[in-house]
Write a protein that holds these residues in place. Sequence first.
Motif, short mmCIF file in Angstrom:
data_model
loop_
_atom_site.label_atom_id
_atom_site.label_comp_id
_atom_site.label_asym_id
_atom_site.label_seq_id
_atom_site.Cartn_x
_atom_site.Cartn_y
_atom_site.Cartn_z
N ASP A 46 0.83 -1.21 0.00
CA ASP A 46 0.00 0.00 0.00
C ASP A 46 0.86 1.26 0.00
OD1 ASP A 46 -2.38 -1.39 0.00
OD2 ASP A 46 -2.63 -1.33 2.17
N LEU A 47 2.02 1.19 0.64
CA LEU A 47 2.89 2.37 0.69
C LEU A 47 3.39 2.71 -0.72
CD1 LEU A 47 4.97 1.50 3.89
CD2 LEU A 47 2.91 2.92 3.73
N HIS A 48 3.66 1.69 -1.53
CA HIS A 48 4.09 1.92 -2.92
C HIS A 48 2.93 2.44 -3.77
CE1 HIS A 48 7.98 0.04 -2.24
NE2 HIS A 48 7.36 -0.94 -1.63
N VAL A 49 1.75 1.88 -3.53
CA VAL A 49 0.57 2.33 -4.28
C VAL A 49 0.31 3.80 -3.97
CG1 VAL A 49 -1.92 2.03 -4.60
CG2 VAL A 49 -0.44 0.02 -4.36
N GLN A 50 0.35 4.14 -2.68
CA GLN A 50 0.11 5.53 -2.27
C GLN A 50 1.15 6.47 -2.90
OE1 GLN A 50 0.48 6.09 1.96
NE2 GLN A 50 -0.78 7.95 1.99
N ALA A 51 2.41 5.99 -2.97
CA ALA A 51 3.48 6.80 -3.54
C ALA A 51 3.36 6.89 -5.07
CB ALA A 51 4.84 6.21 -3.17
N GLY A 52 2.60 5.97 -5.68
CA GLY A 52 2.36 6.05 -7.12
C GLY A 52 3.17 5.09 -7.96
N GLY A 53 4.02 4.26 -7.32
CA GLY A 53 4.77 3.30 -8.12
C GLY A 53 5.88 2.63 -7.34
N PHE A 54 6.66 1.82 -8.05
CA PHE A 54 7.72 1.03 -7.44
C PHE A 54 9.09 1.54 -7.89
CE2 PHE A 54 3.96 -1.57 -7.47
CZ PHE A 54 3.98 -2.14 -6.21
N MET A 56 12.33 1.01 -9.45
CA MET A 56 12.86 0.00 -10.38
C MET A 56 14.39 0.01 -10.44
SD MET A 56 9.94 -1.16 -11.15
CE MET A 56 9.87 -2.21 -12.59
N GLY A 57 15.02 0.78 -9.56
CA GLY A 57 16.48 0.86 -9.54
C GLY A 57 16.99 1.92 -10.48
N GLY A 58 18.22 2.37 -10.22
CA GLY A 58 18.85 3.36 -11.10
C GLY A 58 18.06 4.66 -11.18
N GLY A 59 17.31 5.00 -10.13
CA GLY A 59 16.55 6.25 -10.11
C GLY A 59 15.24 6.18 -10.89
N LYS A 60 14.89 5.00 -11.40
CA LYS A 60 13.65 4.88 -12.20
C LYS A 60 12.49 4.43 -11.31
CE LYS A 60 15.54 2.11 -15.37
NZ LYS A 60 16.99 2.17 -15.30
N LEU A 61 11.32 4.98 -11.57
CA LEU A 61 10.11 4.57 -10.86
C LEU A 61 9.11 4.01 -11.86
CD1 LEU A 61 8.98 7.35 -8.33
CD2 LEU A 61 9.77 5.05 -7.81
N GLY A 280 9.67 -9.75 -2.24
CA GLY A 280 9.46 -8.39 -1.77
C GLY A 280 9.62 -7.37 -2.90
N LEU A 281 8.99 -6.22 -2.72
CA LEU A 281 8.97 -5.18 -3.75
C LEU A 281 9.60 -3.89 -3.26
CD1 LEU A 281 5.35 -5.91 -4.99
CD2 LEU A 281 7.42 -6.13 -6.37
#
Length: 356
Positions: A46-54, A56-61, A280-281
């Motif tokens: 839920d914390l990732h959903v609230q933040a708007g995404g995951f 993905m490494g290297g500064g990418k979301l 884990g994500l």
Amino acid sequence: MNYRCAHRWAFPKWGAALEAMTDDLAPPVGHEVTLRVTHCGMCHSDLHVQAGGFDMGGGKLSSLERAGTKLPVTMGHEIGGEVVEVGPEVQGVKLGDKVIVYPWLGCGSCLVCERGDEQLCTRAMRNLGIQLPGGYADLVRVPHARYLVPIGTLEPARAATFACAGITAYGAIRKLDPLDAEDHVAIIGCGGVGMTAVALYSATSPARIVAIDPDPAKREAALSHGATMAFDPNAPDVLKAIGKACNMNIAAAVDFVGSESSSSLAVNLVRRTGQVVIVGLFGGEFRMPLPMFALKSLRISGSYVAGLHELRDLVALAQRATLPQIPLDLRPLSGVNQALDDLTHGRVVGRVVLQP
Ligand SMILES: [Zn+2]
Ligand SMILES: [Zn+2]
């Protein structure tokens, strides 16, 4: 209670706090069902959903918005409740039934969905609590009655957590080869899902469990739910210490954190022919020297929640076997923002379950 008006806790902007909102529900059509939510588990994702995404490494979301998720979002995908309205074509479900909901809906018709893995649909994600309104509400609309699983005599708060924490843990440990009593399995990360995996694995396999978590309270809880030993991943020389304690015989590691450091710990812990399952994500990038694949004959796989049939299997397993029980932290739905904050700061042991 008016079953045509849902009171939700939803966030109106990515990253914003949840706010109380109401919206009208049309009468259920076709196979649709309305549930009065009695319990809804809170998940770290839920914390990732609230933040708007995951991350993905290297500064990418990754971006839920770019993938088509619309605001406001009503989260909550561990939903338990009572059937209060059914569409005209619903069969096998009646008013008053106590159920949990399988929330990982796909298109239902692609090859992956047809094989029972709707959570990995290749066409359209329609997850409750992400793309469709979830259980942080007093009412939830489920698109088809087949996603309901009756809970029988199970405790409703606990059964609700099966829809994500339960099947994520169950789906991951089912990917492990059968192991013997002298083998060890490392469970990395003992939050709600990892702790559920410790409990389920100790009830279904003779292998020994090594619980790994930086929080002493979580290590303590893991030991009382079936782990044989527990370690702090930040302790000096921890790889050596764990290897020695396990006679260098760790056959598998399941990473419920999914960070750069946890995944690296997992591949370094397992023996040759070892298996690593990443669940884990948390996010970041996975790095490993390529020759390790061959030299260690490693197998690395991912696991993402699980299918509807696995939720049914898990409910059946919980009915016939006494599973060690992870701690639940019951709170009112109106305290959802505080609960999310506690989860962010690691102040939760076990699983928060909200009650509207
Ligand atoms: Zn979840
Ligand atoms: Zn599909």
